[in-house]
Every structure is written in structure tokens, then in C-alpha cells.
Write a protein that holds these residues in place. Structure first.
Motif, PDB file in Angstrom:
ATOM      1  N   PRO A   1      40.534  32.055  41.782  1.00 17.59           N
ATOM      2  CA  PRO A   1      39.298  33.284  41.601  1.00 17.59           C
ATOM      3  C   PRO A   1      38.613  33.880  42.940  1.00 17.59           C
ATOM      4  O   PRO A   1      38.629  33.058  43.857  1.00 17.59           O
ATOM      5  CB  PRO A   1      38.311  32.529  40.952  1.00 17.59           C
ATOM      6  CG  PRO A   1      38.816  31.494  40.236  1.00 17.59           C
ATOM      7  CD  PRO A   1      40.026  30.943  41.142  1.00 17.59           C
ATOM      8  N   LEU A   2      38.779  35.269  42.808  1.00 15.59           N
ATOM      9  CA  LEU A   2      37.849  35.968  44.100  1.00 15.59           C
ATOM     10  C   LEU A   2      36.531  36.387  43.562  1.00 15.59           C
ATOM     11  O   LEU A   2      35.892  36.636  44.502  1.00 15.59           O
ATOM     12  CB  LEU A   2      38.963  37.185  44.477  1.00 15.59           C
ATOM     13  CG  LEU A   2      40.360  36.790  45.097  1.00 15.59           C
ATOM     14  CD1 LEU A   2      41.166  38.229  45.125  1.00 15.59           C
ATOM     15  CD2 LEU A   2      40.503  36.064  46.125  1.00 15.59           C
ATOM     16  N   ILE A   3      36.221  36.710  42.398  1.00 13.94           N
ATOM     17  CA  ILE A   3      35.099  36.990  41.709  1.00 13.94           C
ATOM     18  C   ILE A   3      34.813  36.393  40.354  1.00 13.94           C
ATOM     19  O   ILE A   3      36.085  36.644  39.557  1.00 13.94           O
ATOM     20  CB  ILE A   3      34.977  38.641  42.033  1.00 13.94           C
ATOM     21  CG1 ILE A   3      33.552  39.103  41.772  1.00 13.94           C
ATOM     22  CG2 ILE A   3      36.151  39.511  41.312  1.00 13.94           C
ATOM     23  CD1 ILE A   3      33.361  40.619  42.133  1.00 13.94           C
ATOM     24  N   TRP A   4      33.772  36.130  40.050  1.00  7.19           N
ATOM     25  CA  TRP A   4      33.529  35.756  38.823  1.00  7.19           C
ATOM     26  C   TRP A   4      32.194  36.611  38.191  1.00  7.19           C
ATOM     27  O   TRP A   4      31.556  37.164  38.935  1.00  7.19           O
ATOM     28  CB  TRP A   4      32.865  34.544  38.510  1.00  7.19           C
ATOM     29  CG  TRP A   4      33.858  33.461  38.996  1.00  7.19           C
ATOM     30  CD1 TRP A   4      34.984  33.014  38.316  1.00  7.19           C
ATOM     31  CD2 TRP A   4      33.933  32.652  40.327  1.00  7.19           C
ATOM     32  NE1 TRP A   4      35.503  31.792  38.836  1.00  7.19           N
ATOM     33  CE2 TRP A   4      34.906  31.495  40.134  1.00  7.19           C
ATOM     34  CE3 TRP A   4      33.014  32.600  41.271  1.00  7.19           C
ATOM     35  CZ2 TRP A   4      35.321  30.831  41.148  1.00  7.19           C
ATOM     36  CZ3 TRP A   4      33.485  31.866  42.413  1.00  7.19           C
ATOM     37  CH2 TRP A   4      34.294  30.831  42.282  1.00  7.19           C
TER      38      TRP A   4
ATOM     39  N   GLU B   1      43.591  35.853  42.829  1.00  8.12           N
ATOM     40  CA  GLU B   1      44.852  36.215  43.370  1.00  8.12           C
ATOM     41  C   GLU B   1      45.820  35.060  42.847  1.00  8.12           C
ATOM     42  O   GLU B   1      45.366  33.789  42.817  1.00  8.12           O
ATOM     43  CB  GLU B   1      44.570  35.778  45.008  1.00  8.12           C
ATOM     44  CG  GLU B   1      45.966  36.250  45.733  1.00  8.12           C
ATOM     45  CD  GLU B   1      45.691  35.867  47.235  1.00  8.12           C
ATOM     46  OE1 GLU B   1      46.679  35.894  47.881  1.00  8.12           O
ATOM     47  OE2 GLU B   1      44.400  35.808  47.834  1.00  8.12           O
ATOM     48  N   ILE B   2      47.112  35.483  42.543  1.00  5.65           N
ATOM     49  CA  ILE B   2      48.032  34.541  42.219  1.00  5.65           C
ATOM     50  C   ILE B   2      48.449  33.660  43.238  1.00  5.65           C
ATOM     51  O   ILE B   2      49.046  34.172  44.237  1.00  5.65           O
ATOM     52  CB  ILE B   2      49.319  35.300  41.381  1.00  5.65           C
ATOM     53  CG1 ILE B   2      48.629  35.914  40.003  1.00  5.65           C
ATOM     54  CG2 ILE B   2      50.373  34.240  41.028  1.00  5.65           C
ATOM     55  CD1 ILE B   2      49.696  36.883  39.565  1.00  5.65           C
TER      56      ILE B   2
ATOM     57  N   ARG C   1      46.765  40.626  43.484  1.00  8.49           N
ATOM     58  CA  ARG C   1      45.275  40.395  42.797  1.00  8.49           C
ATOM     59  C   ARG C   1      45.456  40.978  41.515  1.00  8.49           C
ATOM     60  O   ARG C   1      45.981  42.012  41.212  1.00  8.49           O
ATOM     61  CB  ARG C   1      44.525  41.401  43.521  1.00  8.49           C
ATOM     62  CG  ARG C   1      44.442  41.034  45.203  1.00  8.49           C
ATOM     63  CD  ARG C   1      43.461  41.588  45.966  1.00  8.49           C
ATOM     64  NE  ARG C   1      42.962  42.963  45.725  1.00  8.49           N
ATOM     65  CZ  ARG C   1      42.059  43.368  45.825  1.00  8.49           C
ATOM     66  NH1 ARG C   1      41.044  42.889  46.256  1.00  8.49           N
ATOM     67  NH2 ARG C   1      41.705  44.723  45.253  1.00  8.49           N
ATOM     68  N   VAL C   2      44.625  40.328  40.325  1.00  8.52           N
ATOM     69  CA  VAL C   2      44.985  40.404  39.132  1.00  8.52           C
ATOM     70  C   VAL C   2      43.711  40.353  38.540  1.00  8.52           C
ATOM     71  O   VAL C   2      42.532  39.653  38.684  1.00  8.52           O
ATOM     72  CB  VAL C   2      45.884  39.556  38.526  1.00  8.52           C
ATOM     73  CG1 VAL C   2      47.375  39.711  38.803  1.00  8.52           C
ATOM     74  CG2 VAL C   2      45.433  37.942  38.700  1.00  8.52           C
TER      75      VAL C   2
ATOM     76  N   LEU D   1      37.095  44.581  43.715  1.00 12.30           N
ATOM     77  CA  LEU D   1      36.863  43.613  42.952  1.00 12.30           C
ATOM     78  C   LEU D   1      35.396  43.505  42.037  1.00 12.30           C
ATOM     79  O   LEU D   1      35.642  43.242  40.746  1.00 12.30           O
ATOM     80  CB  LEU D   1      36.824  42.221  43.808  1.00 12.30           C
ATOM     81  CG  LEU D   1      37.987  41.766  44.534  1.00 12.30           C
ATOM     82  CD1 LEU D   1      37.465  40.569  45.418  1.00 12.30           C
ATOM     83  CD2 LEU D   1      39.307  41.399  43.453  1.00 12.30           C
ATOM     84  N   GLU D   2      34.614  44.261  42.727  1.00 10.67           N
ATOM     85  CA  GLU D   2      33.188  44.563  41.852  1.00 10.67           C
ATOM     86  C   GLU D   2      33.667  45.330  40.643  1.00 10.67           C
ATOM     87  O   GLU D   2      33.025  45.283  39.558  1.00 10.67           O
ATOM     88  CB  GLU D   2      32.167  44.988  42.722  1.00 10.67           C
ATOM     89  CG  GLU D   2      31.655  43.930  43.834  1.00 10.67           C
ATOM     90  CD  GLU D   2      32.591  43.804  45.050  1.00 10.67           C
ATOM     91  OE1 GLU D   2      33.538  44.496  45.153  1.00 10.67           O
ATOM     92  OE2 GLU D   2      32.406  42.887  45.918  1.00 10.67           O
ATOM     93  N   GLN D   3      34.634  46.404  40.871  1.00 10.92           N
ATOM     94  CA  GLN D   3      34.706  47.281  39.739  1.00 10.92           C
ATOM     95  C   GLN D   3      35.720  46.536  38.931  1.00 10.92           C
ATOM     96  O   GLN D   3      35.413  46.520  37.402  1.00 10.92           O
ATOM     97  CB  GLN D   3      35.529  48.552  40.144  1.00 10.92           C
ATOM     98  CG  GLN D   3      34.659  49.339  41.147  1.00 10.92           C
ATOM     99  CD  GLN D   3      35.362  50.343  42.030  1.00 10.92           C
ATOM    100  OE1 GLN D   3      36.454  50.238  42.165  1.00 10.92           O
ATOM    101  NE2 GLN D   3      34.543  51.478  41.913  1.00 10.92           N
ATOM    102  N   ALA D   4      36.764  45.702  39.085  1.00 12.34           N
ATOM    103  CA  ALA D   4      37.813  45.070  38.544  1.00 12.34           C
ATOM    104  C   ALA D   4      37.305  44.135  37.471  1.00 12.34           C
ATOM    105  O   ALA D   4      37.663  44.115  36.587  1.00 12.34           O
ATOM    106  CB  ALA D   4      38.819  44.523  39.482  1.00 12.34           C
ATOM    107  N   VAL D   5      36.100  43.291  37.852  1.00 10.60           N
ATOM    108  CA  VAL D   5      35.615  42.044  37.307  1.00 10.60           C
ATOM    109  C   VAL D   5      34.867  42.920  35.975  1.00 10.60           C
ATOM    110  O   VAL D   5      34.677  42.111  35.013  1.00 10.60           O
ATOM    111  CB  VAL D   5      34.765  41.340  37.995  1.00 10.60           C
ATOM    112  CG1 VAL D   5      33.417  41.954  38.248  1.00 10.60           C
ATOM    113  CG2 VAL D   5      34.572  40.059  37.423  1.00 10.60           C
TER     114      VAL D   5
END
Length: 190
Positions: A36-39, A71-72, A87-88, A149-153
Motif C-alpha cells: 500500500p502507498l495510500i489508504w 505498488e505491485i 502503481r494500481v 495517489l490522493e486522486q486515485a484513492v
């Protein structure tokens, strides 16, 4: 069984960081292991914490969480569209898209998510050092270049919930709606 660090519910209104959260020894052939990069905490996490996992007692002591991007770090041999380092966005509810229920239009009836009422002893939630997704091809999406990441989460749960609401209201392009917040006698949002 492998273990990793993760955030667990330790009792009513009590969370702890522990180093004994379960992680499968073997990755599924169709799976991916994610760092995990962001929760993003969900209201379901808050409800579970407040009640000490009363609704899902098997989650007590396991990592919680189901909204994240990462990140995988490993992929199974049958994974074709994802590679180590990608990055997923991770699907928050993880329908079993290959199931007959999903193929018949009822993906909500068969999910591979601990919050869906399934106890999987060697798995926990995404608020951990590593998180396994058993069907990467069906439950991951690449984060496009230029998307933070902030947008993607916001995609795995919040945006999908909003789209489901728009669909349920059968709204068309350019229409507006107002939302009224209801609360229960205990003060919880309904």
C-alpha cells in the motif's frame, strides 16, 4: 502462515499497530501482492472500530481497511496485465467477477472481501504492509500517468458509490439532486 505489520481493531473504540497480521504463504496464480502507498479509512472501518467488530467478529485482531492504492511487489504466473512495480488502484469490494452470480449481473452477491461476511483465516484488510488480491486481472486498475495517489484513492469506493447513486436515481447528464442526511437514534448516519 506469514505475518506482517498492520492496523487492527483490538476492541471497542481501540485500534493498535501489530506485527502478527496474517498473509497467505502462497500467492494465488491469478493474484498480486500489493504494498500500500495510500489508504482511505471508510465509515465501515469507523463502525467496526466503535463496536469492536461486533458485526464481523472474525476481523478482531486482523488488519482492517479496504480502500487503498499501492505498488505491485509480486504477481502470480497467470497474471497478464500487471507487472511488479505497477502503481494500481485496488477494488474496495472485490466481486468474484468470474462467478456465475457476477456473470448474471449480481456481482454484489459473491465478493472476495472480508467486509462481505467471509472469514478467510490467512487474510486481513489493506491497512497492512502487504495486501493480497486473489484476482488481479479483475480487481486492479493501473493508475494513469498524471493522476496523484490522493486522486486515485478516491476511485475504489467513494467515486464508485457516487456513480451507483446516480445510476439508482436514473439521472441524466446535467441533472441535479439534493441529499438529506438521516441519522439513527444512536447518531450514526443511515
Amino acid at each position: 502462515m506469514k505475518t506482517v505489520k498492520g492496523v487492527v481493531i483490538a476492541g471497542p473504540s481501540r485500534m493498535e499497530l501489530r506485527d502478527d497480521c496474517p498473509l497467505p504463504e502462497q500467492l494465488c496464480p491469478t493474484g498480486a501482492r500489493i504494498r500500500p502507498l495510500i489508504w482511505s479509512p471508510c465509515t465501515s472501518d469507523a463502525h467496526l472500530c466503535a463496536t469492536g467488530c461486533a458485526a464481523l467478529p472474525y476481523l478482531l485482531g486482523k488488519a482492517v481497511g479496504h480502500e487503498m492504492c499501492g505498488e505491485i511487489v509480486e504477481v502470480g504466473p497467470e497474471v497478464r496485465d500487471f507487472r511488479v512495480g505497477d502503481r494500481v488502484i485496488v477494488c474496495s469490494v472485490m466481486p468474484v467477477w468470474r462467478s456465475l452470480e457476477a456473470q448474471d449481473g449480481h456481482a454484489r452477491q459473491h465478493q472476495d472481501n472480508l467486509y462481505a461476511g467471509r472469514d478467510v483465516p490467512d487474510r486481513g484488510g489493506s491497512f497492512a504492509e502487504l495486501y493480497d488480491v486473489r484476482d488481479a486481472g479483475m480487481n486492479l486498475a493501473h493508475i494513469p500517468v498524471g493522476v496523484t495517489l490522493e486522486q486515485a484513492v478516491m476511485v475504489p469506493d467513494m467515486m464508485c458509490t457516487a456513480f451507483a447513486g446516480v445510476e439508482a436515481l436514473e439521472m441524466g447528464s446535467g441533472q441535479s439532486a439534493a441529499a438529506v442526511r438521516k441519522t439513527s437514534a444512536a447518531g450514526w448516519p443511515c
